[in-house]
Design a protein around this motif. Structure first.
Motif, PDB file in Angstrom:
ATOM      1  N   PRO A 128       0.758  -1.176  -0.238  1.00 28.15           N
ATOM      2  CA  PRO A 128       0.003   0.019   0.158  1.00 28.15           C
ATOM      3  C   PRO A 128       0.835   1.247   0.137  1.00 28.15           C
ATOM      4  CG  PRO A 128      -0.985  -1.475   1.632  1.00 28.15           C
ATOM      5  CD  PRO A 128       0.433  -2.210   0.942  1.00 28.15           C
ATOM      6  N   SER A 129       1.770   1.325   0.632  1.00 29.82           N
ATOM      7  CA  SER A 129       2.593   2.477   0.829  1.00 29.82           C
ATOM      8  C   SER A 129       3.494   3.023  -0.618  1.00 29.82           C
ATOM      9  CB  SER A 129       3.744   2.383   1.703  1.00 29.82           C
ATOM     10  OG  SER A 129       4.873   1.122   1.488  1.00 29.82           O
ATOM     11  N   ALA A 130       3.570   1.833  -1.252  1.00 23.85           N
ATOM     12  CA  ALA A 130       4.138   2.209  -2.763  1.00 23.85           C
ATOM     13  C   ALA A 130       3.008   2.662  -3.611  1.00 23.85           C
ATOM     14  CB  ALA A 130       4.785   1.077  -3.287  1.00 23.85           C
ATOM     15  N   SER A 131       1.856   2.100  -3.400  1.00 25.23           N
ATOM     16  CA  SER A 131       0.780   2.467  -4.167  1.00 25.23           C
ATOM     17  C   SER A 131       0.300   4.053  -4.012  1.00 25.23           C
ATOM     18  CB  SER A 131      -0.582   1.639  -4.087  1.00 25.23           C
ATOM     19  OG  SER A 131      -0.209   0.422  -4.540  1.00 25.23           O
ATOM     20  N   PHE A 132       0.371   4.197  -2.524  1.00 21.68           N
ATOM     21  CA  PHE A 132      -0.460   5.487  -2.146  1.00 21.68           C
ATOM     22  C   PHE A 132       0.545   6.566  -2.386  1.00 21.68           C
ATOM     23  CE2 PHE A 132      -3.510   3.125   0.462  1.00 21.68           C
ATOM     24  CZ  PHE A 132      -4.481   3.411  -0.010  1.00 21.68           C
ATOM     25  N   ALA A 133       1.825   6.229  -2.704  1.00 24.01           N
ATOM     26  CA  ALA A 133       2.635   7.288  -3.161  1.00 24.01           C
ATOM     27  C   ALA A 133       2.472   8.195  -4.321  1.00 24.01           C
ATOM     28  CB  ALA A 133       4.028   7.064  -3.361  1.00 24.01           C
ATOM     29  N   TRP A 134       1.310   7.426  -5.012  1.00 20.99           N
ATOM     30  CA  TRP A 134       0.795   7.942  -6.527  1.00 20.99           C
ATOM     31  C   TRP A 134      -0.440   8.947  -6.278  1.00 20.99           C
ATOM     32  CZ3 TRP A 134       3.574   8.011 -10.849  1.00 20.99           C
ATOM     33  CH2 TRP A 134       4.708   7.436 -10.971  1.00 20.99           C
ATOM     34  N   ARG A 135      -0.645   9.087  -5.011  1.00 22.73           N
ATOM     35  CA  ARG A 135      -1.954   9.727  -4.757  1.00 22.73           C
ATOM     36  C   ARG A 135      -1.735  11.222  -5.230  1.00 22.73           C
ATOM     37  NH1 ARG A 135      -5.616   9.434  -0.966  1.00 22.73           N
ATOM     38  NH2 ARG A 135      -4.244   8.109   0.419  1.00 22.73           N
ATOM     39  N   ASP A 136      -2.806  11.708  -6.284  1.00 22.53           N
ATOM     40  CA  ASP A 136      -2.829  12.994  -6.832  1.00 22.53           C
ATOM     41  C   ASP A 136      -1.669  13.451  -7.537  1.00 22.53           C
ATOM     42  OD1 ASP A 136      -5.093  13.685  -5.000  1.00 22.53           O
ATOM     43  OD2 ASP A 136      -3.845  14.283  -3.319  1.00 22.53           O
ATOM     44  N   ARG A 137      -1.170  12.394  -8.292  1.00 19.58           N
ATOM     45  CA  ARG A 137      -0.176  12.537  -9.118  1.00 19.58           C
ATOM     46  C   ARG A 137      -0.334  12.044 -10.470  1.00 19.58           C
ATOM     47  NH1 ARG A 137       5.054   9.731  -7.052  1.00 19.58           N
ATOM     48  NH2 ARG A 137       6.181  10.348  -9.042  1.00 19.58           N
ATOM     49  N   PRO A 138      -1.182  13.014 -11.404  1.00 23.49           N
ATOM     50  CA  PRO A 138      -1.775  12.440 -12.508  1.00 23.49           C
ATOM     51  C   PRO A 138      -0.626  11.865 -13.486  1.00 23.49           C
ATOM     52  CG  PRO A 138      -1.946  14.858 -12.432  1.00 23.49           C
ATOM     53  CD  PRO A 138      -1.787  14.231 -10.973  1.00 23.49           C
ATOM     54  N   SER A 139      -0.648  10.977 -14.196  1.00 23.14           N
ATOM     55  CA  SER A 139       0.232  10.084 -15.102  1.00 23.14           C
ATOM     56  C   SER A 139      -0.279   9.405 -15.831  1.00 23.14           C
ATOM     57  CB  SER A 139       1.396   9.980 -14.066  1.00 23.14           C
ATOM     58  OG  SER A 139       2.492   9.575 -15.024  1.00 23.14           O
ATOM     59  N   ASP A 140       0.550   9.000 -16.963  1.00 24.91           N
ATOM     60  CA  ASP A 140      -0.007   8.200 -17.813  1.00 24.91           C
ATOM     61  C   ASP A 140       0.022   6.701 -17.222  1.00 24.91           C
ATOM     62  OD1 ASP A 140       0.575   5.831 -20.219  1.00 24.91           O
ATOM     63  OD2 ASP A 140      -0.370   7.498 -21.120  1.00 24.91           O
ATOM     64  N   PRO A 141      -0.851   5.971 -17.390  1.00 26.73           N
ATOM     65  CA  PRO A 141      -0.825   4.520 -16.734  1.00 26.73           C
ATOM     66  C   PRO A 141       0.620   3.629 -17.144  1.00 26.73           C
ATOM     67  CG  PRO A 141      -3.009   4.930 -17.603  1.00 26.73           C
ATOM     68  CD  PRO A 141      -2.047   5.989 -18.022  1.00 26.73           C
ATOM     69  N   ARG A 142       0.998   3.873 -18.252  1.00 30.80           N
ATOM     70  CA  ARG A 142       2.316   3.285 -18.806  1.00 30.80           C
ATOM     71  C   ARG A 142       3.486   3.821 -18.007  1.00 30.80           C
ATOM     72  NH1 ARG A 142       1.207   4.402 -25.124  1.00 30.80           N
ATOM     73  NH2 ARG A 142       0.691   6.332 -24.029  1.00 30.80           N
TER      74      ARG A 142
END
Length: 506
Positions: free
Chosen positions: A156-170
């Motif tokens: 979860p910690s690795a996933s939640f690091a992408w909160r509010d960071r819009p980016s291409d899924p790739r």
């Protein structure tokens, strides 16, 4: 990972003694460096957050990230460069580090399962006050998915690091080192909640699967449990389909055990002996490629069992081979619920071990309750030799949580068998016809449909069903059904008697 010394590409790692060797040469790595290396290797290529590493290397101590950076730099130096000249340990910006398992060219990389990241769900509610529920839902989904052995899930910690960071899924997939992403959103309109979930391919960004859930805020926790259950059940077959297609599109020049396993799956559920034999050949090749790959061992055993069950039987040597493969699978990974469930089925059908098989299957379901395959195998064993009502309920739950599974036509027949045993012949016929609608070549559905028609005293319809069956399997005889009946409880004698009345040739 194993407790004792084990190979990781060119490295031998022995955590107990603190010894690390590269190509047989000892490396000078301290206790903390070994702990970091072990944590990264255990993650299987998934990112490990800095906080997780700090907690593992300095448990109970307040240590700054600078200390971790020093230890990682020293570890990188000792490990040396990859064959391509790169680093074995790569930095994942704003997250932590990952070990480059994709650069390993040894048996340990042959079975590397796909990796999935569940990204924070977006709160699209007008108030924007449902983030707490979205976060809790994501945590529950990650926990549910982490019980599957066919893919790995990043923390979860690795996933939640992408909160509010819009980016291409790739881009996200590349940075996190994953093959698939699970994304979602949450909306609340007064007392109504809507959750939308999507499974994306990390290479292309294409959507593999999507589902929408609606619920009531008054039933918040029940709704959360339902979403978690169905998402966990649907993601596994979604990834499996994508992985099979990946291998089909780009067959590897030198197939690994994992790729051979994937190539076998479309043939595994074949309705003719040639397809089933092709599955056996590919799975035996996977086992020859890596004799410790528990999932390939289990599926190879299962493939032999299916050839016996849906064909004209197998030789004693083939039966013993299946039992040996199942035993080896359990030795390789007895804690894997899928391996445990498949092996239990083989032990039941080819070894006659009813009590042991039921106990193994019940334990597998307790460990991984959202795996539709585990559920369906437990359901089958209960219907045939255990609690019929419990088995029927388990079949229905498997169908509910994984409506897109590759083998659902078999589960539909499972419900039909349970209904026959309960004297619900009309219901059984309906479930059998639903199975035929999904897969008109599945023989088991014709067996149960004919038996149900006899139960309803519709002999003409039963004989017509047997005619349809013989068009697909001209050599099918009563002796084949009687051979199967010897495996199971006396309740199966009803099916045998009804098929004889329906006119299946002796």
């Amino acid at each position: 990972m194993p407790d004792g010394p084990h190979m990781v590409g060119p490295f031998l790692l022995d955590v107990a003694t603190g010894v690390v060797r590269r190509d047989g040469v000892p490396l000078t790595i301290g206790r903390r460096g070994v702990a970091i290396f072990d944590a990264l290797v255990t993650a299987g290529g998934a990112p490990v957050s800095k906080q997780e590493l700090l907690d593992r290397v300095w448990p109970g101590l307040e240590v700054g990230e600078a200390n971790l950076s020093v230890q990682v730099a020293a570890l990188r130096k000792e490990l040396g460069r990859t064959r391509a000249g790169g680093e074995w340990i790569t930095t994942v910006p704003r997250v932590g580090y990952r070990f480059a398992v994709d650069l390993i060219e040894s048996a340990s990389s042959l079975n590397r399962q796909p990796t999935l990241a569940v990204l924070p769900f977006k709160d699209l509610s007008p108030s924007g006050q449902q983030g707490y529920f979205a976060d809790g839902l994501v945590e529950d989904i990650i926990t549910g998915l982490s019980r599957f052995s066919t893919f790995a899930v990043v923390s979860p910690s690795a996933s939640f690091a992408w909160r509010d960071r819009p980016s291409d899924p790739r881009t996200v997939a590349h940075v996190l080192g994953v093959r698939y992403l699970l994304t979602g959103s949450l909306q609340r309109q007064q007392d109504r909640l809507r959750v939308t979930v999507r499974l994306l391919d990390g290479d292309s960004g294409r959507q593999q699967w999507a589902e929408q859930f609606d619920g009531n805020i008054q039933d918040l926790f029940a709704f959360q449990d339902r979403v978690t259950e169905v998402v966990a059940g649907c993601v596994s077959p979604g990834i499996l389909k994508a992985e099979i297609e990946r291998v089909r599109r780009r067959p590897p020049e030198h197939p690994s055990a994992y790729d051979l396993y994937l190539q076998a799956l479309p043939h595994f559920r074949g309705t003719d002996a040639t397809s089933r034999q092709r599955a056996i050949d590919l799975l035996e090749a996977a086992v020859a490629c890596d004799g410790t790959y528990a999932l390939a061992l289990a599926y190879a055993a299962w493939a032999h069992e299916r050839q016996d069950t849906f064909g004209r039987g197998v030789s004693e040597a083939e039966r013993q081979r299946a039992l040996d493969l199942a035993g080896r699978a359990l030795l390789a990974d007895a804690d894997d619920p899928l391996v445990q469930a498949i092996s239990a089925l083989v032990l039941l059908n080819l070894g006659g071990e009813r009590i042991r098989s039921l106990a193994m299957l019940n334990r597998a379901v307790e460990t991984c309750p959202h795996n539709a395959t585990v559920l369906s195998l437990c359901a089958f064993a209960n219907v045939m030799v255990g609690d019929v009502d419990a088995g029927r309920a388990a079949f229905l739950r498997a169908l509910r949580i994984a409506p897109g599974a590759l083998d659902n036509y078999e589960l539909l027949v499972g419900v039909a068998i349970a209904d026959i045993f309960s004297g619900e012949f009309e219901e059984s016929a309906i479930w059998s016809m639903r199975s035929i609608a999904q897969n008109p070549d599945w023989l088991g559905a014709y067996w149960m449909l004919a038996a149900a028609h006899v139960g309803m005293r519709q002999i003409g319809a039963a004989r017509a069903t047997i005619s349809d069956l013989l068009l697909k399997a001209p050599e099918m005889r009563m002796s084949d059904i009687e051979r199967l009946g010897r495996r199971y409880a006396d309740r199966f004698q009803l099916v045998i008697a009804n098929l004889r009345s329906a006119g299946l040739p002796e």
